[in-house]
Enzyme design. Structure first.
Site, mmCIF file in Angstrom:
data_model
loop_
_atom_site.group_PDB
_atom_site.id
_atom_site.type_symbol
_atom_site.label_atom_id
_atom_site.label_comp_id
_atom_site.label_asym_id
_atom_site.label_seq_id
_atom_site.Cartn_x
_atom_site.Cartn_y
_atom_site.Cartn_z
ATOM 1 N N CYS A 63 0.859 -1.193 0.000
ATOM 2 C CA CYS A 63 0.000 0.000 0.000
ATOM 3 C C CYS A 63 0.895 1.243 0.000
ATOM 4 O O CYS A 63 2.106 1.152 0.229
ATOM 5 C CB CYS A 63 -0.942 0.015 1.206
ATOM 6 S SG CYS A 63 -0.098 0.203 2.782
ATOM 7 N N CYS A 66 3.208 2.012 2.939
ATOM 8 C CA CYS A 66 4.521 1.339 2.994
ATOM 9 C C CYS A 66 5.599 2.269 2.435
ATOM 10 O O CYS A 66 6.713 2.344 2.968
ATOM 11 C CB CYS A 66 4.499 0.050 2.179
ATOM 12 S SG CYS A 66 3.240 -1.123 2.687
ATOM 13 N N CYS A 135 16.996 -27.069 -1.594
ATOM 14 C CA CYS A 135 15.941 -26.433 -0.789
ATOM 15 C C CYS A 135 16.417 -25.046 -0.385
ATOM 16 O O CYS A 135 17.584 -24.694 -0.560
ATOM 17 C CB CYS A 135 15.562 -27.255 0.436
ATOM 18 S SG CYS A 135 16.836 -27.309 1.714
ATOM 19 N N ASP A 513 -13.421 -2.696 -17.889
ATOM 20 C CA ASP A 513 -13.680 -1.461 -18.619
ATOM 21 C C ASP A 513 -14.323 -1.870 -19.951
ATOM 22 O O ASP A 513 -13.946 -2.879 -20.543
ATOM 23 C CB ASP A 513 -12.365 -0.721 -18.866
ATOM 24 C CG ASP A 513 -12.548 0.501 -19.744
ATOM 25 O OD1 ASP A 513 -13.444 1.301 -19.456
ATOM 26 O OD2 ASP A 513 -11.804 0.618 -20.740
#
Length: 818
Positions: A63, A66, A135, A513
């Site tokens: 957002c 931040c 990993c 739209d």
């Protein structure tokens, strides 16, 4: 299907937006905003030329708040003059009085909960390919080891993509040597077209030899062969298979990492110490086989990006005078003329200046049908010239082509951690040391209190050590995300990261739209009605008024007049009336072109055309009225056609689990209702001004929906930002769309949107399957330790086997089809 009108402006002004210069207005606003965001940094640079700047790409912002947090946090650092973070583009500019001020920035951003990578890095900043990781704990071990090297300023290793980004002051050979110490292989990418694949034939042969020795020792234990000989065979097998993980474990412990190599090596050595040589050798051998299979499987996911890199040819035929010279694409400049023969791949983005052909754009857009191309059309690197020789003027350098941007964006996307992955990583960081400590406690406390023998509890502790590595759990999410993003890219869809992949899987409503998304976006003049003068006079005035507008409806009127050979009049004092129309002074009198509301506000009677306008609007057409302050001159009717693929795409979305499809438009009620019916959308919001689309998105969110917005990535920017997920359409050749949206459909249609939604849901399902499977396997192994049912080799098999099953389950996403 019933269409429900959700007109949020029932009593508001009607807008046909026919003559509104909406797109240009938005662009002006956007550029103005960008200017304001960078103004302070530019001012500082101008006032003090000694100030240095750095640009960064910031990850994990969700957002605008931040961005503000980062600005405030970094502004406190020493010698930092200014920090500006743009949430929309995820970019940050930093101005500082000296170069050393930039050193702590990335560390400081990590403390704030985000991550950043320099876009114009200083020092020796390079990307390396890392082979041998199975990993994410391996990646952490490499990072920790290299961070102990004083020549390394910063390092980031991404297990999913197999790449390491590092800033260092020593040579590349030094870095490669350091990585090899910890048991992995680092190399610089050979070229932009391909990346080297890990080849370890010697290692595979050693694993096979180790298995043969274990088999011989096991068979020998049933014969008259001395037990000592069997033990020696087991010991040799342990050394052969266990040398690499043991060396990696040494450097991991040195750099304070607790990875699988440490746990497995400890278990194997512990087994040998208590005389369980067969168990120890089997543990190491199974671990080596598991690593090999995992590495091979993960390579398949990374191939999805390598295949993209191989799309564009490394060389091209360049026309120099009358000769054709073959050159490397890196040597070709903008403006050069390249020749592409039938059946060849197009090496660079450009514009056709000679020839006609059909071009297969599937590698870029995912479209299965070739597109006809002629002089003036754009073509993209990596696409295939089906037939006919083409002379192409190069418009982009090799590093700036659409395919290069796709590769960069996909790689960046695969490096982003999704919320689920971030949570699992945090869990693993806590889980592993706790279980490691429990294993040590298990080895010591029970025999101290005479609950069993030392050997019995030491063995159980070793089993717990093996179970302590959550390898399958940690790998459960990133491989699935990389596979899904790779699949999407292959099908002409860019998903910007795991976060957006997960969001797409939860979407319940999609807003579209209308113009250019559900419809062709190329309206055509269908009817004209004149009240005074001739049709030619009406079109001449309309041409003069609309020629300065970039709106699709205005362009259609201009095109229609030009096609008829109508000349414009001399106009001046042009003015845009937002949401209503345009005006200009022609021959000393002010003329208007716009919607009915414009003329109502000017108190000009519409009595003569009211019925005609209502009839036209009821047919789903848009009206543009031409007139002066005194009278109406005439009416021009314009209609837009729905895309052939829109209705089928929306039906497919409904089948993929999307509950609501919604159309947003500035058109009148009649037009909106007609288009909504043809497109089969559930709902529509009509008569919206551009800013009203944001309110429509919020309304859907307030109803409890997770909302995606589909637009062109430019004009619909506010609505795209407000929605939970922004999807831009027609990204091929549109840099802005690729830069701003969360998901980009490279083709200029909705064909691939249902596939994207289904893929995202499938990815979420597989991630959940992987996580639950990993947890259940670990829980079962832990439970079986105490009654003594679990052996050490079974513990290893449960770990490496579970990790391999999780990887193979994730790889299914690479082959997922609609």
């Amino acid at each position: 299907m019933t269409n429900q009108c959700c007109n949020s402006h029932k009593n508001s002004e009607k807008t046909c937006c026919s003559s509104t210069v909406q797109s240009s207005t938005k662009q002006e606003k956007s550029s103005c905003c960008n200017h304001n965001e960078q103004q302070t940094v530019s001012t500082i640079l101008n006032s003090n030329p000694s100030v240095e700047t750095m640009s960064y790409r910031v990850h994990s912002m969700d957002c605008a708040a931040c961005a503000l947090t980062i600005e405030k946090g970094l502004s406190k650092l020493k010698d930092i003059d200014e920090v500006k973070v743009n949430f929309s583009t995820a970019k940050m500019q930093v101005a500082a009085s000296n170069a050393d001020a930039f050193l702590p920035i990335e560390t400081e951003i990590q403390k704030l909960g985000y991550s950043a990578e320099p876009l114009n890095s200083r020092g020796n900043f390079k990307t390396y390919e890392i082979a041998g990781m199975d990993c994410s704990s391996c990646a952490k071990s490499i990072e920790n080891h290299l961070n102990t090297n004083p020549a390394v300023k910063s390092v980031s290793v991404n297990f999913s993509t197999g790449k390491m980004k590092i800033e260092h002051s020593n040579t590349a050979e030094d870095i490669i040597a350091e990585v090899s110490k910890i048991g992995y292989k680092a190399s610089l990418p050979v070229n932009k077209q391909s990346s080297p694949k890990a080849k370890n034939k010697n290692g595979n042969a050693l694993v096979m030899l180790s298995g043969a020795l274990i088999a011989l020792g096991f068979i020998g234990s049933f014969s008259d062969i001395s037990p000592l000989l069997s033990t020696i065979l087991y010991a040799i097998a342990m050394v052969i298979s266990g040398y690499k993980p043991a060396r990696s474990a040494f450097y991991a412990i040195k750099s304070r990492s607790l990875d699988m190599n440490v746990l497995m090596s400890t278990a194997a050595i512990g087994a040998a110490l208590i005389g369980e040589w067969l168990e120890g050798a089997t543990v190491v051998w199974l671990f080596a086989i598991g690593n090999y299979l995992q590495t091979k499987s993960i390579e398949r996911t990374r191939d999805s990006i390598r295949n993209l890199m191989d799309l564009a040819p490394p060389e091209a035929w360049v026309k120099v005078d009358s000769d054709l010279i073959k050159k490397s694409v890196e040597e070709i400049n903008i403006g050069d003329i390249i020749v592409v023969k039938p059946g060849e791949k197009i090496p660079l983005d450009g514009e056709i200046i000679l020839g006609e052909s059909s071009v297969n754009q599937a590698p870029i857009t995912g479209e299965s049908i070739p597109v006809d191309k002629s002089i003036g059309d754009s073509v993209y690197a990596g696409t295939i010239n089906e037939h006919g020789s083409l002379d192409i003027k190069v418009t982009k350098l090799v590093e700036d082509t659409t395919i290069s941007k796709i590769i960069n964006l996909v790689e960046e996307a695969q490096e982003q951690k999704a919320p689920t992955e971030a949570f699992v990583d945090k869990f693993a960081k806590i889980y592993t040391p706790i279980v490691f400590i429990l294993a040590l406690v298990m080895m010591v406390l029970p025999p101290l209190f005479r609950f069993g023998t030392w050997g019995e509890w030491f063995y159980k502790g070793l089993e717990l050590l093996v179970v302590a590595c959550p390898c399958a759990l940690v790998i459960s999410t990133p491989v699935a995300i990389v596979s899904a993003i790779g699949n999407a890219a292959k099908n002409g869809v860019l998903i910007k990261g795991g976060t957006f992949l997960e969001k797409a899987g939860t979407i319940t409503a999609i807003a579209f739209d209308k113009t250019g998304t559900l419809t062709e976006g190329k309206p055509k003049v269908s009817d004209t009605k004149t009240l005074t003068g001739s049709e030619g006079e009406l079109l001449s005035i309309a041409l003069t008024l609309e020629d300065h507008s970039t709106h699709p409806i205005a362009k259609s009127i201009v095109g229609y007049a030009n096609k008829k050979g109508i000349p414009p009049k001399h106009g001046e004092l042009f003015k845009n009336i937002v949401g209503k129309g345009v005006q200009a002074t022609i021959e000393g009198e002010i003329y208007y072109a716009g919607n009915p509301k414009l003329f109502e506000e000017l108190h000009i009677s519409l009595a003569e055309v009211k019925k005609y306008v209502q009839d036209i609007q009821s047919k789903g057409k848009t009206v543009v009225i031409i007139g002066t302050k005194h009278s109406i001159i005439g009416v021009i009717a314009v209609s837009d056609t729905i895309r052939e693929t829109s209705a089928s795409a929306l039906n497919a979305l409904e089948q993929s689990g999307v509950q609501q499809t919604v159309m947003l438009t500035g058109d009148n009620e009649g037009t909106a209702k007609l288009i909504a019916s043809e497109a089969n959308v559930h709902r529509y919001f009509a008569e919206l001004l551009p800013e009203d689309k944001v309110d429509a998105i919020k309304k859907l969110q307030n109803e409890g929906h997770h909302v995606a917005m589909v637009g062109d990535g430019i004009n619909d920017a506010p609505a795209l930002a407000t929605a939970d997920l922004g999807i831009a359409m027609g990204g091929a050749g549109t840099d802005t769309a690729m830069e701003t949206a969360d998901i980009v459909l490279m083709a200029d249609n909705l064909d691939k949107l249902p596939h994207t939604m289904k893929l995202s849901r499938k990815a979420l399902t597989i991630i959940k399957q992987n996580i639950w499977f990993s947890i259940i396997i670990k829980a079962a192994a832990l439970v079986l330790i105490f009654p003594g049912f679990l052996t050490l080799w079974m513990a290893v098999l449960s770990d490496t086997g579970a990790a391999l099953i999780v990887i193979l389950n994730s790889i299914r996403l690479l082959k997922f089809k609609e």
